[in-house]
Design an enzyme around this catalytic site. Structure first.
Site, PDB file in Angstrom:
ATOM      1  CD  GLU A 184      -2.880  -1.214   2.363  1.00 43.80           C
ATOM      2  OE1 GLU A 184      -2.785  -0.347   3.252  1.00 43.80           O
ATOM      3  OE2 GLU A 184      -3.776  -2.070   2.361  1.00 43.80           O
ATOM      4  CG  HIS A 263      -9.837  -5.862   1.021  1.00 44.55           C
ATOM      5  ND1 HIS A 263     -10.099  -6.994   1.768  1.00 44.55           N
ATOM      6  CD2 HIS A 263      -8.530  -5.580   1.208  1.00 44.55           C
ATOM      7  CE1 HIS A 263      -8.993  -7.365   2.389  1.00 44.55           C
ATOM      8  NE2 HIS A 263      -8.032  -6.532   2.062  1.00 44.55           N
ATOM      9  CG  ASP A 295     -12.757  -9.025   2.211  1.00 46.92           C
ATOM     10  OD1 ASP A 295     -12.554  -8.150   1.345  1.00 46.92           O
ATOM     11  OD2 ASP A 295     -12.537  -8.835   3.429  1.00 46.92           O
TER      12      ASP A 295
HETATM   13  C1  XIL Z   1      -6.151  -6.099   8.408  1.00 47.49           C
HETATM   14  C2  XIL Z   1      -6.509  -7.249   9.324  1.00 47.49           C
HETATM   15  O1  XIL Z   1      -7.435  -8.076   8.668  1.00 47.49           O
HETATM   16  C3  XIL Z   1      -7.098  -6.716  10.611  1.00 47.49           C
HETATM   17  O2  XIL Z   1      -7.308  -7.784  11.530  1.00 47.49           O
HETATM   18  C4  XIL Z   1      -6.166  -5.679  11.221  1.00 47.49           C
HETATM   19  O3  XIL Z   1      -6.782  -5.112  12.353  1.00 47.49           O
HETATM   20  C5  XIL Z   1      -5.821  -4.592  10.223  1.00 47.49           C
HETATM   21  O4  XIL Z   1      -5.292  -5.191   9.052  1.00 47.49           O
HETATM   22  N1  XIL Z   1      -4.900  -4.534   3.740  1.00 47.49           N
HETATM   23  C6  XIL Z   1      -3.894  -5.343   4.189  1.00 47.49           C
HETATM   24  C7  XIL Z   1      -4.132  -6.196   5.372  1.00 47.49           C
HETATM   25  O5  XIL Z   1      -2.860  -5.433   3.542  1.00 47.49           O
HETATM   26  O6  XIL Z   1      -2.957  -6.389   6.134  1.00 47.49           O
HETATM   27  C8  XIL Z   1      -5.204  -5.664   6.258  1.00 47.49           C
HETATM   28  O7  XIL Z   1      -5.472  -6.613   7.280  1.00 47.49           O
HETATM   29  C9  XIL Z   1      -6.452  -5.370   5.447  1.00 47.49           C
HETATM   30  C10 XIL Z   1      -6.168  -4.337   4.393  1.00 47.49           C
END
Ligand code: XIL
Length: 372
Positions: A184, A263, A295
């Protein structure tokens, strides 16, 4: 929230009936915020000894295709009251990602010493079960321990970042076959410049190249990925990631793949967003691509059956597109809705009580050998 069905074989058969839904709705693709409150599960849902999900094993289907099919895991893997979690994971997934355990704060909260215990337990369990491990994630603006923010000079932060990457990758060498090295780094701001972070602000944009170089030096056999969200389709942000990784290749930086988090929600239109063209342009650079955190949230206030069917269609279209560009992996961000970081959106392929959802059947159909 639904209760567990008594008629499992019938339900599984129904789930495997062909999906006839088309894809509707415009682009979507923004990352909705984490769901506010997870659903409360009735105690009756926990019934050790039940079969895991379905007669169909997604893992076996993915193995037959040579596809990494993974899930992100958390502490529930070791919860003695949740044997179905490990059972479902082992039956349906051939790859595992630590949802949080390998993040900087998880492994290196104390500057003087790494804490590998929990991550080691995840990796050792996966290796024992014949699963491939994706490492997530070495350098991210989020999940940093306080000590990182106290560093004041470029030299000190560069050294700290290199030491972190080297320490982690070396520790897991041979057990973790691929890493999200930088996560990111591209912002959502207009023009998608690199995101403000201690790394960008103190080291400069070359923190990315340096992180990949350190990871490669520590494990020359590991596949190294750049990973980001809202980059699944053709859009300004994926353009920015494309330019970023193209530049890295030109500079000879050891990068092997790009992860697309995916996501999504049920408004996302895989075709409309031009996911295939987007993935293909990265493949044309000679890079591997994976869907790394899939997801698909349900939208509240809509009829449940339609939403579950839409969710299944998004999963189906995304996996079909992934396979069409010979993607290297498809990873769901969690195992069941109940354990999801966005549990309120019920975004995964198993429901709160480990029963397969229509999205499971959609993936099973896509993974099934052609002609069957
Ligand atoms: C998220 C986890 O699912 C949560 O449990 C935590 O609190 C925050 O991070 N992008 C990513 C992941 O690369 O590491 C993130 O995971 C979700 C968004």
């Amino acid at each position: 929230m639904r209760m567990r069905s008594v008629h499992r074989p019938l339900k599984t058969a129904l789930l495997l009936a062909p999906l006839t839904l088309g894809v509707a709705g415009a682009g979507g693709g923004t990352t909705p915020p984490a769901a506010p409150a997870p659903p409360v599960r009735p105690a009756s849902a926990v019934q050790p000894g039940r079969p895991a999900g379905s007669a169909v094993s997604l893992r076996a289907l993915a193995d037959a295709r040579g596809l990494l099919f993974g899930a992100a895991v958390n502490h529930t893997l070791f919860d003695p009251n949740e044997p179905d979690y490990a059972r479902t994971l082992n039956r349906h997934f051939n790859a595992v990602v630590a949802e949080n355990a390998m993040k900087w704060a998880g492994l290196h909260n104390n500057r003087e010493a790494f804490a590998f215990g929990f991550a080691d337990a995840i990796v050792d369990t996966a290796v024992k079960n014949g699963q491939t491990v994706r490492g997530h994630t070495l350098v991210w603006h989020d999940s940093l321990p306080p000590w990182v923010y106290t560093i004041q000079t470029r030299e000190e932060l560069l050294r700290a970042m290199q030491d972190h990457v080297t320490g982690v990758v070396t520790h897991f060498r041979g057990r973790v076959r691929m890493w999200d090295v930088v996560n990111e780094a591209v912002s959502d701001a207009p023009g998608h410049p690199l995101r403000s972070s201690p790394f960008l602000n103190l080291i400069g944009p070359d923190f990315i190249d340096e992180a990949f170089r350190a990871a490669h030096a520590a494990d020359p056999d590991a596949k190294l990925y750049y990973n980001d969200y809202n980059t699944d389709g053709l859009n300004g942000k994926s353009d920015a990631v494309y330019e970023l990784v193209r530049g890295m290749l030109v500079r000879g930086v050891p990068i092997h793949g790009v992860g697309f988090q995916a996501h999504l929600n049920t408004d996302f239109d895989v075709r409309g967003a031009q996911v295939q063209a987007n993935l293909q342009r990265f493949r044309d650079l000679g890079l591997d691509v994976q869907m790394t955190e899939v997801d698909v949230q349900l939208r509240p206030g809509r009829p449940e059956a339609g939403e579950l069917a839409r969710q299944a269609a998004v999963y189906r279209d995304l996996l079909r597109t992934c396979l069409s560009v010979k993607c290297a992996g498809f990873v769901t961000w969690g195992v069941t809705d109940f354990n999801s970081w966005r549990a309120g959106g019920r975004p995964l392929i198993f429901d709160d009580v480990y029963d397969p959802k229509p999205a499971f059947a959609a993936l099973a159909q896509e993974l099934a050998p052609p002609g069957r």
